[in-house]
Motif scaffolding. Structure first.
Motif, PDB file in Angstrom:
ATOM      1  N   CYS A  35       5.050  -0.131  -0.292  1.00  0.00           N
ATOM      2  CA  CYS A  35       4.533  -1.372  -0.873  1.00  0.00           C
ATOM      3  C   CYS A  35       5.679  -2.238  -1.392  1.00  0.00           C
ATOM      4  O   CYS A  35       6.523  -1.767  -2.162  1.00  0.00           O
ATOM      5  N   CYS A  41      -2.618  -8.082   0.392  1.00  0.00           N
ATOM      6  CA  CYS A  41      -3.886  -7.351   0.288  1.00  0.00           C
ATOM      7  C   CYS A  41      -4.755  -7.921  -0.823  1.00  0.00           C
ATOM      8  O   CYS A  41      -5.958  -8.092  -0.658  1.00  0.00           O
ATOM      9  N   CYS A  88      -7.820  -5.273   3.491  1.00  0.00           N
ATOM     10  CA  CYS A  88      -6.543  -5.007   2.842  1.00  0.00           C
ATOM     11  C   CYS A  88      -5.662  -4.103   3.704  1.00  0.00           C
ATOM     12  O   CYS A  88      -4.447  -4.296   3.796  1.00  0.00           O
ATOM     13  N   CYS A  92      -1.975  -5.516   5.609  1.00  0.00           N
ATOM     14  CA  CYS A  92      -0.733  -4.994   5.027  1.00  0.00           C
ATOM     15  C   CYS A  92       0.346  -4.887   6.109  1.00  0.00           C
ATOM     16  O   CYS A  92       0.231  -4.071   7.024  1.00  0.00           O
TER      17      CYS A  92
END
Length: 150
Positions: A35, A41, A88, A92
């Motif tokens: 991340c 997201c 989401c 991503c």
């Protein structure tokens, strides 16, 4: 009389665990190291149930100028609001979100359905690897992420 002779299809859950189909949607798992806090997201979520907090840190690059990097402070999903659409996961770009087949996370209090990054990261180990397209190709990203956790 015909219906009485047919085999029963009822499973006695929770005594008998159901046989889930491959790649079942259960809960969303987070690979925290992937991340980058890009917020895609959270922005694309139609329910606004993803909460992300981050800060910037300066990273020294050998032979180059210092760079700014987003550091993830908080990543939480409120499953009391989530409609499990998977948007989401699809948006991503860094492969940080995955579907886990885990579905047994019921709570007695709705406030306990807000899961933070630590809890979301625990489900990463349950994410099944996708079927290989090429047996001689690279391993799946889920497989690599799961092996890093071990």
């Amino acid at each position: 009389m015909k219906t009485m002779l047919k085999p029963a299809h009822t499973h006695q859950y929770p005594d008998t665990q159901p046989e889930l189909p491959p790649r079942s949607r259960g809960v969303i798992a987070l690979a925290e190291e992937n991340c980058t806090s890009c917020m895609l997201c959270a922005r694309e979520c139609p329910d606004w149930c993803i909460y992300i907090d981050s800060h910037k840190e300066t990273v020294e690059v050998p032979g180059g100028r210092p760079r700014q990097k987003n550091m993830l402070d908080r990543f939480a999903i409120d499953f009391s609001l989530c409609m499990y659409c998977g948007i989401c996961i699809e948006v991503c770009p860094f492969d940080a979100l995955f579907w886990s087949p885990e579905f047994e996370y019921a709570e007695g209090d709705i406030r306990n359905l807000l899961h933070e990054k630590d809890h979301l990261g625990q489900w990463l180990a349950t994410v099944p690897a996708p079927t290989a397209h090429d047996p001689n190709g690279e391993p799946a990203k889920e497989q690599v992420a799961a092996e890093k956790k071990k």
